[in-house]
Enzyme design. Sequence first.
Site, PDB file in Angstrom:
ATOM      1  N   ASP A   5      52.334 -10.060  71.319  1.00 27.90           N
ATOM      2  CA  ASP A   5      53.785  -9.926  71.375  1.00 27.90           C
ATOM      3  C   ASP A   5      54.173  -8.807  72.334  1.00 27.90           C
ATOM      4  OD1 ASP A   5      56.492  -9.996  70.881  1.00 27.90           O
ATOM      5  OD2 ASP A   5      56.363  -8.943  68.969  1.00 27.90           O
ATOM      6  N   ASP A 223      59.312 -11.920  76.873  1.00 33.60           N
ATOM      7  CA  ASP A 223      58.804 -11.696  75.515  1.00 33.60           C
ATOM      8  C   ASP A 223      57.856 -12.820  75.107  1.00 33.60           C
ATOM      9  OD1 ASP A 223      58.353 -11.033  72.879  1.00 33.60           O
ATOM     10  OD2 ASP A 223      60.352 -11.578  72.189  1.00 33.60           O
TER      11      ASP A 223
END
Length: 402
Positions: A5, A223
């Site tokens: 992440d 992201d």
Amino acid sequence: MVQIDTGSDVLWVTCSSCNNCPQSSGLGIELSFFDAASSTTGSLVSCSDPICSSIVQTAAAGCSEPRHQCSYSFQYGDLSGTSGFYVADLFYFDTIMEASLVANSSAEVVFGCSTYQSGDLIKTDRAIDGIFGFGQQDMSVISQLSSRGITPRVFSHCLKGEGNGGGILVLGEILDPSIVYSPLVPSQPHYNLYLRSIAVNGQLLPVDPAVFATSNNRGTIVDSGTTLAYLVEEAYDPFVMAITASVSQSATPIISNGHQCYLVPASYSVNEIFPPVALNFAGGASMGLRPEDYLVHYGFLDGAALWCMGFQKSQNQAVTILGDLVLKDKIFVYDLDRQRLGWASYDCSLSVNVSVTPRKDGFLDAGLLSMSSSSTNTLFKLIFTFISHLVHITLFIGFLLL
């Protein structure tokens, strides 16, 4: 098995003392639990530890009494959350020192031991062992290792879009002559870029560039922890209108479950009828998107293929997010030293060149697994796989994660 992440900073894994955590996963993986008390190399992080005291003023750390133990509690964008305490333990990895020389290495890192989870994190259909944050802040593993001179402040990934996933993840720099770079917006918690415009089939959308600018609750973020992509409303509506107008002679626009979709006759492929899209960033860096980079295939309806917009309209916030749908089938290089982000379209099932040339700061970039020397001693060929964006952290941790 953890999720990579780039939209968060902390690495955490589920601990054996967790009382609200999934015991099985629908992803076909066996969940495991870290037993901090049984680790002969691990230790608890106290509130007086420098790494705790440096972040104790943020939401990522706090002090729990009566043990004076450094703890954490935070929430993600999907409102899932986790809390627990920090531990320090050794990560083992292989470091490429020079051509044909690989050194076994280890380094102590601080990571979270999760004792409580909520929201989507406790759903068994997508349960994992934790989340590996690759953000820029002090608590991220990349920041911890680079601050001690163990790794460079750069990492790269290449997510394979077809089949069962796979790809490449490097703590180091992937080299490719087609990579273009754009500056990162400084002093931001995320990887924010300066998105200037969007073109559909070579035609710029009538969108004010100010809607993409970074300010308060606005910005354009890369992201890997987001599956699809999100556009601010001011850009989303013109984007969908341009796509629909371009395919109106070949595909049938329909609304399915509230989303814009298209019925594509079996005699056509999406690449034949859907237009190319370009995201244009500061520094003259353009990111080309194929139809499969902005559409998602949802099966068939009445003999036609059902393709829906993978770009969603941002809800409740004016943030544009480029998630895995856009990131797949591309090399991405996060160069924190130079505060820039680079990308290039690439077949992520192929090997890549990885720099092992000492940079100006004296660090070495690295490569590992299935290596073969190129024509110079400064490059390695590298290929390995990881399932989707889940990475097994108990085998190789460091410059490369498998």
